[in-house]
Write an enzyme that holds these catalytic residues in place. Structure first.
Site, short mmCIF file in Angstrom:
data_model
loop_
_atom_site.label_atom_id
_atom_site.label_comp_id
_atom_site.label_asym_id
_atom_site.label_seq_id
_atom_site.Cartn_x
_atom_site.Cartn_y
_atom_site.Cartn_z
N LYS A 25 -35.11 88.01 84.81
CA LYS A 25 -36.14 87.02 84.36
C LYS A 25 -36.00 86.25 85.36
O LYS A 25 -34.02 85.21 85.54
CB LYS A 25 -36.01 86.28 83.13
CG LYS A 25 -36.85 87.62 82.10
CD LYS A 25 -36.61 86.51 80.60
CE LYS A 25 -35.20 86.88 80.29
NZ LYS A 25 -34.75 86.11 78.64
N THR B 109 -38.42 74.05 76.44
CA THR B 109 -38.42 75.69 77.17
C THR B 109 -37.17 76.46 76.10
O THR B 109 -36.72 77.51 76.01
CB THR B 109 -37.04 76.15 78.29
OG1 THR B 109 -36.24 75.39 78.29
CG2 THR B 109 -38.41 75.38 79.41
N GLY C 165 -36.18 78.44 73.14
CA GLY C 165 -36.43 79.95 73.07
C GLY C 165 -37.29 80.97 73.78
O GLY C 165 -38.26 81.68 73.14
N THR C 166 -37.76 80.25 74.99
CA THR C 166 -38.63 81.21 76.12
C THR C 166 -37.64 82.55 76.02
O THR C 166 -39.15 83.18 75.86
CB THR C 166 -38.71 80.26 77.05
OG1 THR C 166 -38.61 78.60 76.94
CG2 THR C 166 -39.44 81.10 78.03
N GLY C 167 -36.64 82.91 75.84
CA GLY C 167 -36.51 84.65 76.03
C GLY C 167 -36.64 85.09 74.34
O GLY C 167 -36.84 86.32 74.62
N CYS C 168 -36.53 84.79 73.60
CA CYS C 168 -36.32 85.24 72.27
C CYS C 168 -37.82 85.38 72.24
O CYS C 168 -38.26 86.53 71.88
CB CYS C 168 -36.05 84.53 71.40
SG CYS C 168 -34.57 83.91 71.11
#
Length: 265
Positions: A173, A205, A207-210
């Site tokens: 990412k 942002t 928690g974006t990856g979760c």
């Protein structure tokens, strides 16, 4: 209704971890199940404490889920020790889990370290080989690969490096870049696909990856292929960022309620 299991840490502020995964799975219209690996005391400004769950109890949670409401997909997030990783891998192998998405969470959005020194090797040796999709961001890819990941060429090199010895697809990412939010998807066959996206101007942002990895797991649970699952998850995250939810004094959470029902491109 399909079920999706999130194996991850709890975020007391509700923006990331287990809480973000539950919100994402529910937004897709699926049934959320959990196995909690750690408790955290955190908010949008930082992480102030972490308590690991005993590996045997992590295993017991996974067994309880699989023996009753079997998940159609599994998302793995924060796993802070080698012992917990081993427990997770052993139980997923035992239950012949499928559609596994591994988000190698190492540092929170606020910059707090979330993984022990012993866990990197275990992550590479035990969880990545089980994964259908691995979703490191640029700093995480650098830790896993052992070389800097700063440019597009670096991102693609890292994705090839991680995909080659494993069965799964790797999504590196690019959200840490300042000029774009482009990601690269590389399969073990070596085929690379760039997913171009404009950068959303927001500090919120957390928690974006979760959210992205949980969305990918949802797509797989519904029977979508990996490419479609990734694109739908990116669409969902983009909408959640654009919605402009502004909570907390630091990096605020996404708006998981921005759209009802399963996202579509």
């Amino acid at each position: 209704m399909k079920a999706v299991l999130s194996i991850a840490g709890s975020d007391s502020s509700g923006g990331a971890g287990i809480q973000a995964d539950i919100k994402t799975i529910e937004a897709y219209g699926l049934f959320a199940e959990t196995a909690i690996t750690a408790l955290t005391a955190q908010n949008t400004t930082g992480v102030f404490g972490v308590v690991d769950i005993e590996p045997d109890f992590v295993a017991a949670q996974i067994d309880a889920v699989f023996e009753d409401i079997r998940p159609a997909a599994v998302k793995i997030g924060m796993v802070s020790s080698a012992a917990i990783i081993e427990a997770i891998a052993a139980r997923l192998e035992y239950h012949h889990a499928r559609n596994i998405v591994v988000d190698p969470v190492m540092v929170s959005t606020s910059g707090s370290r979330l993984i022990g020194d012993d866990a990197r090797g275990a992550l590479v040796e035990r969880l990545l080989p089980l994964a259908d999709v691995v979703t490191p961001n640029m700093p995480e890819a650098a830790v896993l690969c052992g070389f800097p990941v700063e440019s597009e060429d670096d991102m693609e090199r890292a994705a090839h490096y991680l995909a080659a010895p494993n069965k799964g697809v790797v999504l590196v990412k690019g959200g840490h870049r300042e000029d774009a939010a482009d990601d690269v998807l590389v399969a073990p066959s070596g085929i690379a696909v760039w997913l171009r996206a404009r950068r959303i101007a927001t500090l919120n942002t957390h928690g974006t990856g979760c959210t992205l990895s949980a969305g990918i797991a949802c797509g797989l649970a519904e029977g979508c292929d990996i490419s479609t699952s990734v694109r739908r998850a990116k669409y969902f995250v983009t909408g959640a960022l654009e919605s402009g939810l502004d909570l907390g004094r630091g990096n605020g959470p996404l708006d998981h309620k921005w759209q009802r029902g399963a996202p579509s491109v």
